[in-house]
Design a protein around this motif. Structure first.
Motif, PDB file in Angstrom:
ATOM      1  N   LEU A 114       0.824  -1.209   0.000  1.00 15.77           N
ATOM      2  CA  LEU A 114       0.000   0.000   0.000  1.00 15.77           C
ATOM      3  C   LEU A 114       0.859   1.259   0.000  1.00 15.77           C
ATOM      4  CD1 LEU A 114      -2.875  -1.007   2.462  1.00 15.77           C
ATOM      5  CD2 LEU A 114      -3.069  -0.599  -0.002  1.00 15.77           C
ATOM      6  N   PHE A 115       1.947   1.225   0.765  1.00  9.71           N
ATOM      7  CA  PHE A 115       2.871   2.369   0.778  1.00  9.71           C
ATOM      8  C   PHE A 115       3.452   2.599  -0.610  1.00  9.71           C
ATOM      9  CE2 PHE A 115       7.231   3.945   1.031  1.00  9.71           C
ATOM     10  CZ  PHE A 115       7.031   5.159   1.666  1.00  9.71           C
ATOM     11  N   ASP A 116       3.871   1.524  -1.257  1.00 10.29           N
ATOM     12  CA  ASP A 116       4.436   1.646  -2.604  1.00 10.29           C
ATOM     13  C   ASP A 116       3.396   2.139  -3.611  1.00 10.29           C
ATOM     14  OD1 ASP A 116       6.945   0.933  -1.892  1.00 10.29           O
ATOM     15  OD2 ASP A 116       6.892  -1.094  -2.733  1.00 10.29           O
ATOM     16  N   LEU A 117       2.151   1.679  -3.434  1.00  7.02           N
ATOM     17  CA  LEU A 117       1.080   2.119  -4.333  1.00  7.02           C
ATOM     18  C   LEU A 117       0.940   3.634  -4.302  1.00  7.02           C
ATOM     19  CD1 LEU A 117      -1.319   1.395  -6.217  1.00  7.02           C
ATOM     20  CD2 LEU A 117      -2.743   1.287  -4.154  1.00  7.02           C
ATOM     21  N   TYR A 163       2.921   8.447  -6.854  1.00  6.17           N
ATOM     22  CA  TYR A 163       3.011   9.893  -6.652  1.00  6.17           C
ATOM     23  C   TYR A 163       4.307  10.434  -7.258  1.00  6.17           C
ATOM     24  CZ  TYR A 163       3.179  14.428  -4.322  1.00  6.17           C
ATOM     25  OH  TYR A 163       3.254  15.777  -4.063  1.00  6.17           O
ATOM     26  N   ASN A 164       5.409   9.739  -7.027  1.00  5.97           N
ATOM     27  CA  ASN A 164       6.687  10.181  -7.579  1.00  5.97           C
ATOM     28  C   ASN A 164       6.709  10.104  -9.104  1.00  5.97           C
ATOM     29  OD1 ASN A 164       7.894  10.848  -5.198  1.00  5.97           O
ATOM     30  ND2 ASN A 164       9.082   8.974  -4.990  1.00  5.97           N
ATOM     31  N   ALA A 165       6.018   9.101  -9.649  1.00  6.81           N
ATOM     32  CA  ALA A 165       6.067   8.885 -11.096  1.00  6.81           C
ATOM     33  C   ALA A 165       5.116   9.800 -11.867  1.00  6.81           C
ATOM     34  CB  ALA A 165       5.758   7.425 -11.410  1.00  6.81           C
ATOM     35  N   PHE A 166       3.951  10.090 -11.297  1.00  6.72           N
ATOM     36  CA  PHE A 166       2.906  10.732 -12.100  1.00  6.72           C
ATOM     37  C   PHE A 166       2.410  12.078 -11.577  1.00  6.72           C
ATOM     38  CE2 PHE A 166       2.244   6.067 -12.661  1.00  6.72           C
ATOM     39  CZ  PHE A 166       2.679   6.000 -13.980  1.00  6.72           C
ATOM     40  N   ALA A 167       2.753  12.447 -10.355  1.00  6.46           N
ATOM     41  CA  ALA A 167       2.218  13.689  -9.794  1.00  6.46           C
ATOM     42  C   ALA A 167       2.821  14.907 -10.495  1.00  6.46           C
ATOM     43  CB  ALA A 167       2.495  13.756  -8.298  1.00  6.46           C
ATOM     44  N   ASN A 168       1.958  15.891 -10.765  1.00  8.17           N
ATOM     45  CA  ASN A 168       2.433  17.157 -11.311  1.00  8.17           C
ATOM     46  C   ASN A 168       3.006  18.014 -10.192  1.00  8.17           C
ATOM     47  OD1 ASN A 168       1.505  16.559 -13.968  1.00  8.17           O
ATOM     48  ND2 ASN A 168      -0.584  17.073 -13.299  1.00  8.17           N
ATOM     49  N   TRP A 176      -2.869  13.439  -1.647  1.00 11.49           N
ATOM     50  CA  TRP A 176      -4.085  12.830  -1.086  1.00 11.49           C
ATOM     51  C   TRP A 176      -4.889  12.051  -2.109  1.00 11.49           C
ATOM     52  CZ3 TRP A 176      -4.745  11.739   3.690  1.00 11.49           C
ATOM     53  CH2 TRP A 176      -4.097  12.485   4.662  1.00 11.49           C
ATOM     54  N   ALA A 177      -4.856  12.439  -3.355  1.00 12.88           N
ATOM     55  CA  ALA A 177      -5.577  11.676  -4.383  1.00 12.88           C
ATOM     56  C   ALA A 177      -5.018  10.268  -4.495  1.00 12.88           C
ATOM     57  CB  ALA A 177      -5.478  12.388  -5.725  1.00 12.88           C
ATOM     58  N   TYR A 178      -3.732  10.134  -4.312  1.00 11.92           N
ATOM     59  CA  TYR A 178      -3.075   8.825  -4.375  1.00 11.92           C
ATOM     60  C   TYR A 178      -3.334   8.024  -3.100  1.00 11.92           C
ATOM     61  CZ  TYR A 178      -0.725  11.030  -8.299  1.00 11.92           C
ATOM     62  OH  TYR A 178      -0.474  11.666  -9.489  1.00 11.92           O
ATOM     63  N   VAL A 179      -3.389   8.734  -1.983  1.00 11.95           N
ATOM     64  CA  VAL A 179      -3.682   8.067  -0.712  1.00 11.95           C
ATOM     65  C   VAL A 179      -5.106   7.524  -0.711  1.00 11.95           C
ATOM     66  CG1 VAL A 179      -3.980   8.414   1.783  1.00 11.95           C
ATOM     67  CG2 VAL A 179      -2.023   9.438   0.596  1.00 11.95           C
ATOM     68  N   LEU A 180      -6.045   8.275  -1.280  1.00 16.46           N
ATOM     69  CA  LEU A 180      -7.450   7.850  -1.281  1.00 16.46           C
ATOM     70  C   LEU A 180      -7.661   6.560  -2.064  1.00 16.46           C
ATOM     71  CD1 LEU A 180      -9.312  11.269  -1.657  1.00 16.46           C
ATOM     72  CD2 LEU A 180      -9.211   9.793   0.361  1.00 16.46           C
ATOM     73  N   ILE A 181      -6.915   6.389  -3.152  1.00 21.49           N
ATOM     74  CA  ILE A 181      -7.017   5.149  -3.918  1.00 21.49           C
ATOM     75  C   ILE A 181      -6.586   3.963  -3.061  1.00 21.49           C
ATOM     76  CG2 ILE A 181      -6.032   3.849  -5.850  1.00 21.49           C
ATOM     77  CD1 ILE A 181      -8.101   5.827  -6.728  1.00 21.49           C
ATOM     78  N   ALA A 182      -5.459   4.112  -2.379  1.00 21.54           N
ATOM     79  CA  ALA A 182      -4.967   3.041  -1.506  1.00 21.54           C
ATOM     80  C   ALA A 182      -5.938   2.790  -0.363  1.00 21.54           C
ATOM     81  CB  ALA A 182      -3.582   3.400  -0.961  1.00 21.54           C
ATOM     82  N   LEU A 183      -6.493   3.859   0.188  1.00 23.36           N
ATOM     83  CA  LEU A 183      -7.446   3.727   1.292  1.00 23.36           C
ATOM     84  C   LEU A 183      -8.719   3.026   0.825  1.00 23.36           C
ATOM     85  CD1 LEU A 183      -8.086   4.385   4.245  1.00 23.36           C
ATOM     86  CD2 LEU A 183      -9.003   6.585   3.486  1.00 23.36           C
ATOM     87  N   PHE A 184      -9.200   3.376  -0.363  1.00 23.39           N
ATOM     88  CA  PHE A 184     -10.379   2.723  -0.935  1.00 23.39           C
ATOM     89  C   PHE A 184     -10.148   1.222  -1.091  1.00 23.39           C
ATOM     90  CE2 PHE A 184     -12.267   1.098  -4.912  1.00 23.39           C
ATOM     91  CZ  PHE A 184     -13.616   1.173  -4.578  1.00 23.39           C
ATOM     92  N   LEU A 185      -9.002   0.869  -1.635  1.00 28.27           N
ATOM     93  CA  LEU A 185      -8.674  -0.537  -1.834  1.00 28.27           C
ATOM     94  C   LEU A 185      -8.575  -1.264  -0.501  1.00 28.27           C
ATOM     95  CD1 LEU A 185      -8.017  -2.595  -4.030  1.00 28.27           C
ATOM     96  CD2 LEU A 185      -5.618  -1.915  -3.852  1.00 28.27           C
TER      97      LEU A 185
END
Length: 216
Positions: free
Chosen positions: A97-100, A105-110, A116-125
């Motif tokens: 989950l941490f890697d997700l 975030y490092n690869a795709f974030a502007n 938080w958008a990336y955290v929410l996906i992991a939290l949803f899963l």
């Protein structure tokens, strides 16, 4: 599980994947396809539906491959780690989950984009996995099944999801995730039914053979 029930298990999973794939496909890309429904373009609707059927079938098959791979890994983990297998799975869940979050975030974030958008996906899963794992533990009446079920729902789903995670294609992001989650949950919760049916059929076959032997 005998072959007949394995085939049933596969095709039921396949049908679920196809159904969810079609619904998710039109929902995710509604803006692209809504004019087909407004204009009643049935041929185009049919072709698009066939496309989503194929996609759903692929995802359902991938889900089942992942499930049987997980069962192998689980047996290996039990044999190698023994009583430590559940704590090991907890560590792996946290790491995945941490890697997700971190790697995406490092690869795709502007620049300046919130994490938080990336955290929410992991939290949803994680939340979906927790609900399914709870249902699995309740179904089996064994609390020890909670962690393995959570491990499968989180780690196996993310592993199956990797092709889309690498590209970060937003349409495919949910188009792949939802069928995978539903198929994985179905397999996890329904497998005992097929195992029980296989056991019942073997017992009936054995009884029938014994009766035939006595009759001879």
């Amino acid at each position: 599980m005998n072959f007949r029930n394995w085939v049933r298990f596969y095709f039921h999973t396949l049908l679920i994947g196809i159904g969810i794939g079609v619904v998710t496909g039109f929902a995710v890309r509604w803006n692209d396809y809504k004019h087909l429904f407004y204009n009643l373009e049935f041929s185009e609707i049919g072709m698009t539906t066939l496309w989503f059927i194929g996609i759903g079938a692929i995802f359902a098959t991938l889900s089942q491959m992942g499930y049987f791979a997980y069962l192998t890994v689980h047996r290996f983990g039990l044999g190698f780690f023994r009583s430590l297998w559940n704590p090991v799975q907890v560590v792996v869940i946290a790491f995945v989950l941490f890697d997700l979050v971190y790697l995406r975030y490092n690869a795709f974030a502007n620049e300046g984009e919130s994490i938080w958008a990336y955290v929410l996906i992991a939290l949803f899963l994680f939340l979906i996995g927790t609900v399914i794992a709870y249902l699995k533990a309740k179904q089996s009446n064994n609390r020890k099944t909670f962690i393995p079920a959570l491990f499968f729902m989180v780690c196996a789903t993310i592993l199956e999801w990797v092709p889309v995670l690498r590209t970060n294609a937003q349409d495919w992001f949910y188009l792949m995730l939802i069928p995978l989650l539903v198929c994985n949950a179905y397999q996890l919760l329904s497998l005992p039914k097929y195992l029980e049916q296989s056991k019942k059929e073997r017992m009936e076959l054995k009884k029938r053979k014994e009766q035939e032997a006595v009759a001879k």
